[in-house]
Write an enzyme that holds these catalytic residues in place. Structure first.
Site, PDB file in Angstrom:
ATOM      1  N   ASP A   1      32.161   3.561  21.480  1.00 48.29           N
ATOM      2  CA  ASP A   1      32.724   4.908  21.369  1.00 48.29           C
ATOM      3  C   ASP A   1      33.991   4.979  22.213  1.00 48.29           C
ATOM      4  O   ASP A   1      34.242   4.106  23.048  1.00 48.29           O
ATOM      5  CB  ASP A   1      31.715   5.949  21.869  1.00 48.29           C
ATOM      6  CG  ASP A   1      31.878   7.303  21.186  1.00 48.29           C
ATOM      7  OD1 ASP A   1      32.904   7.966  21.430  1.00 48.29           O
ATOM      8  OD2 ASP A   1      30.980   7.692  20.414  1.00 48.29           O
TER       9      ASP A   1
ATOM     10  N   ASN B   1      29.638   4.478  12.117  1.00 44.78           N
ATOM     11  CA  ASN B   1      29.295   5.890  12.141  1.00 44.78           C
ATOM     12  C   ASN B   1      30.382   6.802  12.697  1.00 44.78           C
ATOM     13  O   ASN B   1      30.382   7.997  12.424  1.00 44.78           O
ATOM     14  CB  ASN B   1      28.016   6.061  12.975  1.00 44.78           C
ATOM     15  CG  ASN B   1      27.761   7.496  13.361  1.00 44.78           C
ATOM     16  OD1 ASN B   1      27.449   8.323  12.503  1.00 44.78           O
ATOM     17  ND2 ASN B   1      27.909   7.807  14.634  1.00 44.78           N
TER      18      ASN B   1
ATOM     19  N   TYR C   1      38.856  15.845   4.615  1.00 44.86           N
ATOM     20  CA  TYR C   1      37.572  15.254   5.016  1.00 44.86           C
ATOM     21  C   TYR C   1      36.822  14.751   3.787  1.00 44.86           C
ATOM     22  O   TYR C   1      36.286  13.633   3.783  1.00 44.86           O
ATOM     23  CB  TYR C   1      36.739  16.305   5.754  1.00 44.86           C
ATOM     24  CG  TYR C   1      35.430  15.802   6.312  1.00 44.86           C
ATOM     25  CD1 TYR C   1      35.399  15.081   7.508  1.00 44.86           C
ATOM     26  CD2 TYR C   1      34.226  16.052   5.662  1.00 44.86           C
ATOM     27  CE1 TYR C   1      34.195  14.618   8.030  1.00 44.86           C
ATOM     28  CE2 TYR C   1      33.025  15.605   6.176  1.00 44.86           C
ATOM     29  CZ  TYR C   1      33.009  14.888   7.360  1.00 44.86           C
ATOM     30  OH  TYR C   1      31.811  14.431   7.869  1.00 44.86           O
TER      31      TYR C   1
ATOM     32  N   LYS D   1      35.706  10.826   2.988  1.00 45.55           N
ATOM     33  CA  LYS D   1      34.288  10.521   2.782  1.00 45.55           C
ATOM     34  C   LYS D   1      34.014  10.002   1.365  1.00 45.55           C
ATOM     35  O   LYS D   1      33.151   9.144   1.160  1.00 45.55           O
ATOM     36  CB  LYS D   1      33.431  11.751   3.094  1.00 45.55           C
ATOM     37  CG  LYS D   1      33.438  12.126   4.576  1.00 45.55           C
ATOM     38  CD  LYS D   1      32.993  10.967   5.473  1.00 45.55           C
ATOM     39  CE  LYS D   1      32.930  11.330   6.925  1.00 45.55           C
ATOM     40  NZ  LYS D   1      32.488  10.213   7.790  1.00 45.55           N
TER      41      LYS D   1
ATOM     42  N   THR E   1      25.900  17.466  14.916  1.00 41.57           N
ATOM     43  CA  THR E   1      26.904  16.568  15.483  1.00 41.57           C
ATOM     44  C   THR E   1      28.094  17.395  15.956  1.00 41.57           C
ATOM     45  O   THR E   1      28.202  18.591  15.659  1.00 41.57           O
ATOM     46  CB  THR E   1      27.413  15.554  14.440  1.00 41.57           C
ATOM     47  OG1 THR E   1      28.190  16.258  13.448  1.00 41.57           O
ATOM     48  CG2 THR E   1      26.267  14.825  13.739  1.00 41.57           C
TER      49      THR E   1
END
Length: 250
Positions: free
Chosen positions: A37, A85, A151, A155, A186
């Site tokens: 991360d 992810n 977005y 995706k 999230t």
């Protein structure tokens, strides 16, 4: 069904949300996890919690992805599983609010991070004789999203990559699939969470998504895109085939 105990996994975006939940779920199955991360403090905390390692990675940076894979190989001897992810909200649309920097940032994390991550991981997986890749897409990758078109675009790209690359990689014993959650707990929904709840849509617990990711890692599915929705059992999305060609009649 492949056993997970003793495998080594790299989890990007592992400092919180779906990544942290998946790191915990994989650890419970006997997998050694490396958390990746840009958030070093939270990432190191998750790595310490699961007894794994942490590597700081900006997934939008091509070389950072290779460095992360090399870190895993150095610390753990090899790589078997990778959960691509890391993801962010866009923060702009295509009207007066369009912002080139926000656009490039979102595309860099949400699609480049998957492409670069897979590219960097494939040689390491081949060294192990195979492995598995799961990428986080979204329900936004399966339908139109008028309020978040950028977005949705990146995706959809993740979905297209998984469907296109999955079958060919399966011939090498490498299984590539995508996960497509609805509104999960999230950071991506941080600014819209209250509105989502007010509209009557349940927020999906990260553990439900994590369990689906682990299930994919323990399977030989290839090129599938699994939806995860509140109140439903996760399952592969059934795509309709495109219309085939016809011979033009004289």
């Amino acid at each position: 069904m492949p056993a997970l105990d003793g495998k080594v996994a790299l989890v990007t975006g592992g400092a919180g949300g779906l990544g942290a939940a998946t790191a915990r779920a994989l650890t419970a199955k006997g997998v050694k996890v490396v958390v990746s991360d840009v958030d070093e403090a939270s990432g190191r905390a998750v790595a310490e919690e699961v007894g794994g390692h942490f590597v700081r990675t900006d997934v939008s940076d091509f070389e950072d992805n290779f460095a992360a894979v090399e870190f895993v190989k150095e610390k753990c001897g090899g790589l078997d599983l990778i959960y691509l992810n890391a993801g962010i909200a866009t923060g702009c649309g295509l009207g007066d609010d369009f912002d080139v920097e926000l656009y490039r940032r979102a595309m860099g994390v949400n699609i480049d991070g998957v492409v670069f991550g897979a590219h960097a991981a494939l040689p390491a997986l081949r060294e192990r004789g195979g492995g598995s890749i799961v990428a986080t897409a979204s329900l936004a990758g399966l339908t139109s999203v008028p309020y978040e078109p950028i977005y949705a675009a990146n995706k959809h790209a993740v979905v297209g990559l998984a469907r296109s690359l999955g079958p060919s990689l399966a011939l090498e014993n490498i299984f590539f699939n995508a996960i497509c959650p609805g509104f999960a707990e999230t950071n991506i929904i941080a600014t819209t969470r209250e509105g989502i709840i007010a509209s009557g849509i349940p927020i999906i617990p990260p553990q439900k998504v994590a369990d689906t990711v682990v299930g994919l890692f323990a399977s030989e599915a290839a090129g599938e895109c699994w939806f995860v929705q509140a109140g439903r059992e996760p399952a592969p999305f059934k795509f309709r085939g495109v219309p085939g060609h016809r011979t033009e009649e004289a």
